[in-house]
Design a protein around this motif. Structure first.
Motif, short mmCIF file in Angstrom:
data_model
loop_
_atom_site.label_atom_id
_atom_site.label_comp_id
_atom_site.label_asym_id
_atom_site.label_seq_id
_atom_site.Cartn_x
_atom_site.Cartn_y
_atom_site.Cartn_z
N HIS A 1 0.81 -1.21 0.00
CA HIS A 1 0.00 0.00 0.00
C HIS A 1 0.85 1.27 0.00
CE1 HIS A 1 -3.26 -2.76 0.86
NE2 HIS A 1 -2.60 -3.20 1.93
N THR A 2 2.11 1.16 -0.41
CA THR A 2 2.96 2.34 -0.46
C THR A 2 2.76 3.06 -1.78
OG1 THR A 2 4.78 0.99 -1.33
CG2 THR A 2 4.67 1.29 1.05
N THR A 3 3.32 4.27 -1.86
CA THR A 3 3.16 5.08 -3.08
C THR A 3 4.46 5.17 -3.89
OG1 THR A 3 3.65 7.09 -1.83
CG2 THR A 3 1.33 6.46 -2.04
N GLU A 4 5.54 4.50 -3.39
CA GLU A 4 6.79 4.55 -4.14
C GLU A 4 6.77 3.50 -5.25
OE1 GLU A 4 6.73 1.39 -2.42
OE2 GLU A 4 8.88 1.53 -2.75
N GLU A 5 7.95 3.21 -5.82
CA GLU A 5 8.01 2.38 -7.02
C GLU A 5 7.41 1.01 -6.80
OE1 GLU A 5 10.34 4.20 -5.85
OE2 GLU A 5 11.10 5.53 -7.44
N ILE A 6 7.69 0.40 -5.63
CA ILE A 6 7.16 -0.94 -5.38
C ILE A 6 5.64 -0.90 -5.29
CG2 ILE A 6 7.18 -2.89 -3.78
CD1 ILE A 6 10.00 -2.12 -3.00
N GLY A 7 5.09 0.14 -4.62
CA GLY A 7 3.64 0.29 -4.56
C GLY A 7 3.03 0.52 -5.94
N GLN A 8 3.72 1.32 -6.76
CA GLN A 8 3.23 1.54 -8.12
C GLN A 8 3.24 0.24 -8.92
OE1 GLN A 8 5.69 4.65 -9.68
NE2 GLN A 8 5.06 6.13 -8.12
N LEU A 9 4.27 -0.57 -8.73
CA LEU A 9 4.33 -1.86 -9.42
C LEU A 9 3.20 -2.78 -8.95
CD1 LEU A 9 5.80 -3.72 -11.36
CD2 LEU A 9 7.32 -4.39 -9.49
N ALA A 10 2.89 -2.74 -7.64
CA ALA A 10 1.77 -3.55 -7.13
C ALA A 10 0.45 -3.12 -7.77
CB ALA A 10 1.71 -3.43 -5.61
N ALA B 1 0.15 -1.76 -10.67
CA ALA B 1 0.19 -2.22 -12.06
C ALA B 1 -0.21 -3.68 -12.17
CB ALA B 1 1.59 -2.00 -12.64
N VAL B 2 0.24 -4.52 -11.21
CA VAL B 2 -0.17 -5.93 -11.20
C VAL B 2 -1.68 -6.04 -11.00
CG1 VAL B 2 0.04 -8.11 -9.96
CG2 VAL B 2 2.07 -6.75 -10.44
N ASP B 3 -2.24 -5.21 -10.10
CA ASP B 3 -3.69 -5.22 -9.90
C ASP B 3 -4.42 -4.81 -11.18
OD1 ASP B 3 -3.36 -5.99 -7.29
OD2 ASP B 3 -3.44 -3.95 -6.48
N ASP B 4 -3.89 -3.79 -11.87
CA ASP B 4 -4.53 -3.36 -13.13
C ASP B 4 -4.48 -4.46 -14.17
OD1 ASP B 4 -5.01 -0.96 -11.94
OD2 ASP B 4 -3.27 0.06 -12.82
N MET B 5 -3.35 -5.14 -14.28
CA MET B 5 -3.26 -6.24 -15.24
C MET B 5 -4.23 -7.37 -14.89
SD MET B 5 0.78 -6.59 -16.25
CE MET B 5 1.34 -6.74 -14.57
N HIS B 6 -4.39 -7.63 -13.58
CA HIS B 6 -5.35 -8.64 -13.15
C HIS B 6 -6.77 -8.25 -13.55
CE1 HIS B 6 -6.85 -11.32 -9.57
NE2 HIS B 6 -7.23 -11.76 -10.75
N GLY B 7 -7.13 -6.99 -13.31
CA GLY B 7 -8.47 -6.54 -13.69
C GLY B 7 -8.68 -6.57 -15.19
N GLN B 8 -7.64 -6.14 -15.96
CA GLN B 8 -7.77 -6.17 -17.43
C GLN B 8 -7.92 -7.60 -17.93
OE1 GLN B 8 -8.14 -3.75 -19.50
NE2 GLN B 8 -7.79 -2.04 -18.08
N ALA B 9 -7.20 -8.54 -17.32
CA ALA B 9 -7.33 -9.94 -17.75
C ALA B 9 -8.73 -10.46 -17.47
CB ALA B 9 -6.29 -10.80 -17.02
N LEU B 10 -9.32 -10.09 -16.32
CA LEU B 10 -10.69 -10.51 -16.02
C LEU B 10 -11.68 -9.89 -17.00
CD1 LEU B 10 -10.76 -10.40 -12.11
CD2 LEU B 10 -10.63 -12.41 -13.58
N ARG B 11 -11.49 -8.61 -17.32
CA ARG B 11 -12.39 -7.97 -18.28
C ARG B 11 -12.27 -8.62 -19.65
NH1 ARG B 11 -11.20 -3.34 -15.19
NH2 ARG B 11 -9.36 -2.87 -16.44
N LEU B 12 -11.06 -8.95 -20.05
CA LEU B 12 -10.87 -9.62 -21.35
C LEU B 12 -11.54 -10.98 -21.36
CD1 LEU B 12 -9.57 -9.69 -24.14
CD2 LEU B 12 -7.48 -10.57 -23.08
N ALA B 13 -11.39 -11.72 -20.24
CA ALA B 13 -12.05 -13.03 -20.16
C ALA B 13 -13.57 -12.88 -20.22
CB ALA B 13 -11.63 -13.74 -18.88
N GLY B 14 -14.10 -11.84 -19.54
CA GLY B 14 -15.55 -11.60 -19.59
C GLY B 14 -16.02 -11.25 -20.99
N GLU B 15 -15.24 -10.41 -21.70
CA GLU B 15 -15.61 -10.05 -23.06
C GLU B 15 -15.59 -11.27 -23.98
OE1 GLU B 15 -12.95 -7.00 -24.14
OE2 GLU B 15 -13.86 -5.45 -22.86
N GLN B 16 -14.61 -12.12 -23.79
CA GLN B 16 -14.56 -13.34 -24.61
C GLN B 16 -15.75 -14.24 -24.31
OE1 GLN B 16 -10.75 -15.09 -23.77
NE2 GLN B 16 -9.69 -13.82 -25.29
N ALA B 17 -16.12 -14.37 -23.04
CA ALA B 17 -17.29 -15.18 -22.70
C ALA B 17 -18.56 -14.59 -23.30
CB ALA B 17 -17.42 -15.28 -21.18
#
Length: 448
Positions: free
Chosen positions: A362-371, A373-389
């Motif tokens: 939950h930090t705001t430095e580079e490691i927090g920003q990377l975390a 980004a991982v959350d955003d990629m997770h959400g985008q992958a779920l949205r892509l899977a939903g669109e495919q379904a």
């Protein structure tokens, strides 16, 4: 889910090191360098403290050596003039015993101790001969000068190794005052020469008096606060010269000369005592200062290293902890949560009903920003899977609609074929209609 790291590479390959080892190496190198430099600093301070402590122990014996040299010169001078007293003999014996104790001190430098033992042996032999009255004047002069010169060299050997300007300055004052004092003995020898041969010009006495006056000029620069004593010494030299000149061919005023020399000897003693006290107090002060500096530097180095270690642990924890949570969260998303969510979407679950765990950083430095980004990629992958379904559902509906339309047309075709079969009388055409009816029935089953 498996979160095992890839197998380790060879230890000399830094890129293959784990994060903890890399952070440890980065933090350990400056801390180690600081420890080494701090240790060297402390060792230097401790060495200086030991050096000054040892020097203080040896310098403490300088007053005894000076007293012995002065007592020997006093007794030799009065003995040569025939004016020695039992008190002077007792004083020499007392100082001799004190110096013998100094020579037996195991903490004294071995070279100095050996020289001191040799000088003591020569001084004892000279003392015994003076008590027996068996020392010729010329021999007494030479041997006394040698003993006192050796004692001066021993004092210099004790003081000179001390690397301190103030100590060396006090040592120079001591040696100069002691050397000037020895000219009193030379004056006594000059007076004795006049007593033995009244016709001689008194060159030895004049030379010794002139040498004392010249040395007093040096002492005046070394002892700026003792101008009164220096002036009294100059006056005493002139007074003794006037006494000798006034006597002419008559008897010399030996008692007055002795009183004047004893007063000068007392003044020189105070100057020498001042210098020896200055040496002793300065060395003791330097020893205390170096010990305090060593303790202070030790405390500072230990406190600094402790603070550096605490800061290093906090920094490493702030780096390693979030990165480990990020690694665990990313692996969990990639190997467990995302595949399970995709399977649920395939089974028809609504994407809005699927929740995913965010990476616990939950930090705001580079490691927090990377975390994030991982959350955003997770959400985008779920949205892509939903669109495919959703796309698959649309395709299913399209094919279902087409099948229904085709089935409706086929059923109309079957109804028309049945009417034609009912009205047809020609067997060959009826057989063709039956075949056409069979094909239409197969098309209806395909539509179903």
């Amino acid at each position: 889910m498996s979160d095992d790291s890839p197998p380790r590479q060879r230890w000399w390959n830094i890129e293959g090191w784990g994060l903890r080892w890399k952070v440890t190496a980065v933090l350990a190198i400056p801390v180690t360098v600081a420890m080494v430099l701090g240790g060297l600093r402390i060792q230097e301070e401790l060495t200086n403290a030991v050096h000054f402590s040892q020097a203080a122990d040896q310098v403490a014996h300088v007053p005894d050596l000076v007293d012995f040299g002065t007592a020997l010169g006093t007794l030799a001078g009065t003995t040569a003039a025939g004016l020695s007293t039992p008190e002077e003999v007792a004083r020499l014996d007392e100082t001799l015993e004190q110096v013998r104790t100094v020579a037996l001190n195991p903490e004294l430098d071995p070279v100095v101790a050996a020289d001191l033992t040799r000088v003591l042996a020569s001084a004892e032999a000279l003392r015994d001969q003076m008590k027996a009255g068996q020392v010729p004047i010329a021999d007494l002069n030479q041997r006394t000068t040698e003993v006192r010169s050796d004692m001066s060299n021993i004092v210099s050997a004790i003081v000179d190794p001390i690397e301190d300007e103030e100590v060396l300055l006090e040592g120079t004052r001591l040696v100069d005052a002691w050397a000037t004092q020895r000219y009193l003995f030379d004056q006594v020898m000059g007076i004795v020469s006049i007593l033995r041969d009244p016709d001689q010009p008194g060159t030895q006495l004049v030379s010794a008096s002139g040498a004392e006056l010249a040395m007093l000029e040096t002492l005046a620069r070394s002892y700026p606060l003792a101008d009164g004593q220096i002036e009294e010494l100059r006056t005493a030299v002139k007074t003794r010269s006037d006494m000798v000149d006034a006597a002419g061919d008559g008897p010399l005023p030996l008692l007055n000369l002795r009183t004047s020399m004893m007063r000068s000897l007392e003044i020189y003693g105070s100057l020498i005592e001042q210098a020896t006290e200055g040496i002793t107090s300065t060395v003791e002060e330097r020893a205390a200062e170096t010990r305090s500096a060593a303790l202070r530097d030790t405390a500072i180095v230990l406190a600094t290293l402790l603070a550096a270690l605490v800061l290093a642990l906090l920094v490493s924890r702030s780096l390693v902890g979030p990165i480990r949570r990020l690694r665990y969260g990313a692996l969990k998303v990639a190997r467990q949560e995302l595949p399970e969510a995709v399977d649920r979407i395939k089974l028809g679950d609504n994407i809005e009903d699927i929740e995913f765990t965010r990476v616990p950083v939950h930090t705001t430095e580079e490691i927090g920003q990377l975390a994030r980004a991982v959350d955003d990629m997770h959400g985008q992958a779920l949205r892509l899977a939903g669109e495919q379904a959703h796309l698959r559902l649309q395709i299913n509906e399209m094919f279902e609609t087409l099948a229904r339309r085709s089935k409706s047309l086929v059923e109309q075709q079957l109804g028309l074929i049945e009417r034609l079969e009912f009205e047809e009388k020609d067997p060959s055409r009826l057989e063709s209609l039956f075949r056409l009816d069979h094909l239409a029935a197969r098309m209806r089953r395909n539509g179903d």
